[in-house]
Design a protein around this motif. Structure first.
Motif, PDB file in Angstrom:
ATOM      1  N   CYS A  70      -3.209  17.137  -2.846  1.00 19.23           N
ATOM      2  CA  CYS A  70      -3.511  15.954  -3.653  1.00 19.23           C
ATOM      3  C   CYS A  70      -4.635  16.280  -4.627  1.00 19.23           C
ATOM      4  CB  CYS A  70      -3.863  14.770  -2.763  1.00 19.23           C
ATOM      5  SG  CYS A  70      -2.461  14.187  -1.795  1.00 19.23           S
ATOM      6  N   PRO A 105      -4.822   8.507  -7.848  1.00 24.11           N
ATOM      7  CA  PRO A 105      -5.828   7.448  -7.915  1.00 24.11           C
ATOM      8  C   PRO A 105      -7.235   8.034  -7.777  1.00 24.11           C
ATOM      9  CG  PRO A 105      -4.806   7.485  -5.756  1.00 24.11           C
ATOM     10  CD  PRO A 105      -4.054   8.477  -6.590  1.00 24.11           C
ATOM     11  N   ALA A 111      -5.255   4.357   2.605  1.00 23.77           N
ATOM     12  CA  ALA A 111      -4.425   3.361   1.915  1.00 23.77           C
ATOM     13  C   ALA A 111      -3.867   3.934   0.614  1.00 23.77           C
ATOM     14  CB  ALA A 111      -5.239   2.099   1.635  1.00 23.77           C
ATOM     15  N   ALA A 112      -4.696   4.692  -0.112  1.00 18.32           N
ATOM     16  CA  ALA A 112      -4.225   5.306  -1.357  1.00 18.32           C
ATOM     17  C   ALA A 112      -3.150   6.346  -1.073  1.00 18.32           C
ATOM     18  CB  ALA A 112      -5.396   5.926  -2.100  1.00 18.32           C
ATOM     19  N   ASP A 114      -1.105   6.284   1.453  1.00 18.84           N
ATOM     20  CA  ASP A 114       0.102   5.527   1.797  1.00 18.84           C
ATOM     21  C   ASP A 114       0.857   5.133   0.533  1.00 18.84           C
ATOM     22  OD1 ASP A 114      -0.325   5.645   4.537  1.00 18.84           O
ATOM     23  OD2 ASP A 114      -1.313   3.683   4.636  1.00 18.84           O
ATOM     24  N   GLN A 115       0.121   4.696  -0.497  1.00 12.65           N
ATOM     25  CA  GLN A 115       0.760   4.297  -1.747  1.00 12.65           C
ATOM     26  C   GLN A 115       1.389   5.491  -2.462  1.00 12.65           C
ATOM     27  OE1 GLN A 115      -2.169   2.133  -4.018  1.00 12.65           O
ATOM     28  NE2 GLN A 115      -2.192   0.405  -2.593  1.00 12.65           N
ATOM     29  N   LEU A 116       0.699   6.648  -2.411  1.00 14.31           N
ATOM     30  CA  LEU A 116       1.271   7.861  -2.997  1.00 14.31           C
ATOM     31  C   LEU A 116       2.576   8.239  -2.309  1.00 14.31           C
ATOM     32  CD1 LEU A 116      -1.632  10.410  -3.657  1.00 14.31           C
ATOM     33  CD2 LEU A 116      -0.072   9.421  -5.342  1.00 14.31           C
ATOM     34  N   GLU A 118       4.625   6.207  -0.671  1.00  8.24           N
ATOM     35  CA  GLU A 118       5.667   5.234  -1.022  1.00  8.24           C
ATOM     36  C   GLU A 118       6.257   5.543  -2.397  1.00  8.24           C
ATOM     37  OE1 GLU A 118       4.034   1.336  -0.736  1.00  8.24           O
ATOM     38  OE2 GLU A 118       3.605   1.505   1.412  1.00  8.24           O
ATOM     39  N   ALA A 119       5.387   5.872  -3.358  1.00  6.36           N
ATOM     40  CA  ALA A 119       5.874   6.188  -4.701  1.00  6.36           C
ATOM     41  C   ALA A 119       6.693   7.474  -4.703  1.00  6.36           C
ATOM     42  CB  ALA A 119       4.692   6.302  -5.659  1.00  6.36           C
ATOM     43  N   ARG A 122      10.111   6.791  -3.276  1.00  7.37           N
ATOM     44  CA  ARG A 122      10.984   6.119  -4.263  1.00  7.37           C
ATOM     45  C   ARG A 122      11.488   7.124  -5.289  1.00  7.37           C
ATOM     46  NH1 ARG A 122       6.926   2.057  -3.968  1.00  7.37           N
ATOM     47  NH2 ARG A 122       6.012   2.810  -5.933  1.00  7.37           N
ATOM     48  N   TRP A 166       1.964  11.974   4.345  1.00  9.71           N
ATOM     49  CA  TRP A 166       0.692  12.628   4.032  1.00  9.71           C
ATOM     50  C   TRP A 166       0.084  13.230   5.287  1.00  9.71           C
ATOM     51  CZ3 TRP A 166      -3.530  10.891   6.666  1.00  9.71           C
ATOM     52  CH2 TRP A 166      -3.595   9.554   7.062  1.00  9.71           C
TER      53      TRP A 166
END
Length: 232
Positions: A70, A105, A111-112, A114-116, A118-119, A122, A166
């Motif tokens: 990352c 980010p 939490a960040a 987790d969002q990475l 999810e993206a 997708r 992650w």
């Protein structure tokens, strides 16, 4: 599992590149396209530089990452940068490359991450699955991809239903995104490269049985996906 013994790292790179090109060519002939996932680090550079000059319909190949630190894409330890510099050149410049992310980010808390994830999930959901071939390496601690032993996030990466998870390695810098074990085992074929006496000793131990303390053993001791192991 099939083992291929090579006399040197250079011989391994060329023989493994030729085998990969044959697999991709067969996939293109059968399905019209091929999906290749590759690992980063310094070990595969010679393989990438051998593979990129081989005759192949590269415009029909999609290249994904097995794992990524990352870090920004212009960072010295970015696998994205490594792949662009050493693989996506010459004929292979025509391939489609899909990294896990474009930007990061400011914060990389859980939490960040987790969002990475999810993206990234997708993004990869739009690609043809399953992958045709994933090229793996192995560390002296028995990690493969970014499945590091005892790392925070490892359990999710071993059991997640999504293709990406992650991990925060305790023994290496930077949080990682990695293909999960189920995603790797859903690949049509896996290719593992082993160079040097110390890694060979770890490989010999890992092949004796599945053990999460040596994550590569979970690749070697399964009957779902063919594994080719290239040893120098």
């Amino acid at each position: 599992m099939k083992e291929h013994a090579c006399n040197s790292a250079a011989e391994l790179a060329w023989q493994m590149a030729d085998s990969i090109a044959q697999r991709l060519h067969a996939a293109i002939n059968l399905r019209g396209h091929a999906v290749l996932a590759v690992s980063g680090g310094k070990s595969p550079i010679a393989l990438f530089e051998a593979l990129r000059v081989l005759a192949l319909e590269w415009s029909r190949v999609t290249v994904l990452l097995v794992d990524e630190r990352c870090v920004p894409h212009n960072h010295a330890e970015s696998n994205t940068a490594l792949v662009r510099q050493h693989l996506l050149q010459d004929g292979a410049a025509a391939a489609t490359f899909v990294p896990f992310f474009d930007t990061l980010p400011a914060s990389l808390d859980d939490a960040a991450l987790d969002q990475l994830v999810e993206a990234a999930n997708r993004r990869l959901a739009t690609q043809p699955w399953p992958m045709d071939l994933a090229v793996l390496g192995m560390g002296e601690d028995g990690h493969t991809a970014s499945l590091f032993p005892r790392a925070p996030g490892l359990a999710q990466a071993l059991h997640s239903s999504g293709p990406v998870a992650w991990v925060r390695p305790a023994t290496a810098p930077h949080a990682r995104l990695t293909l999960t074990l189920p995603a790797l085992l859903a690949t049509r074929e896996l290719a593992l490269s082993i160079s040097g006496a110390r890694k060979l000793a770890v490989f010999q131990q890992a092949r004796l049985g599945a053990d999460e303390a040596l994550p590569v053993s979970l690749i070697l001791n399964q009957h779902q996906t063919p594994v080719s192991v290239w040893i120098a």
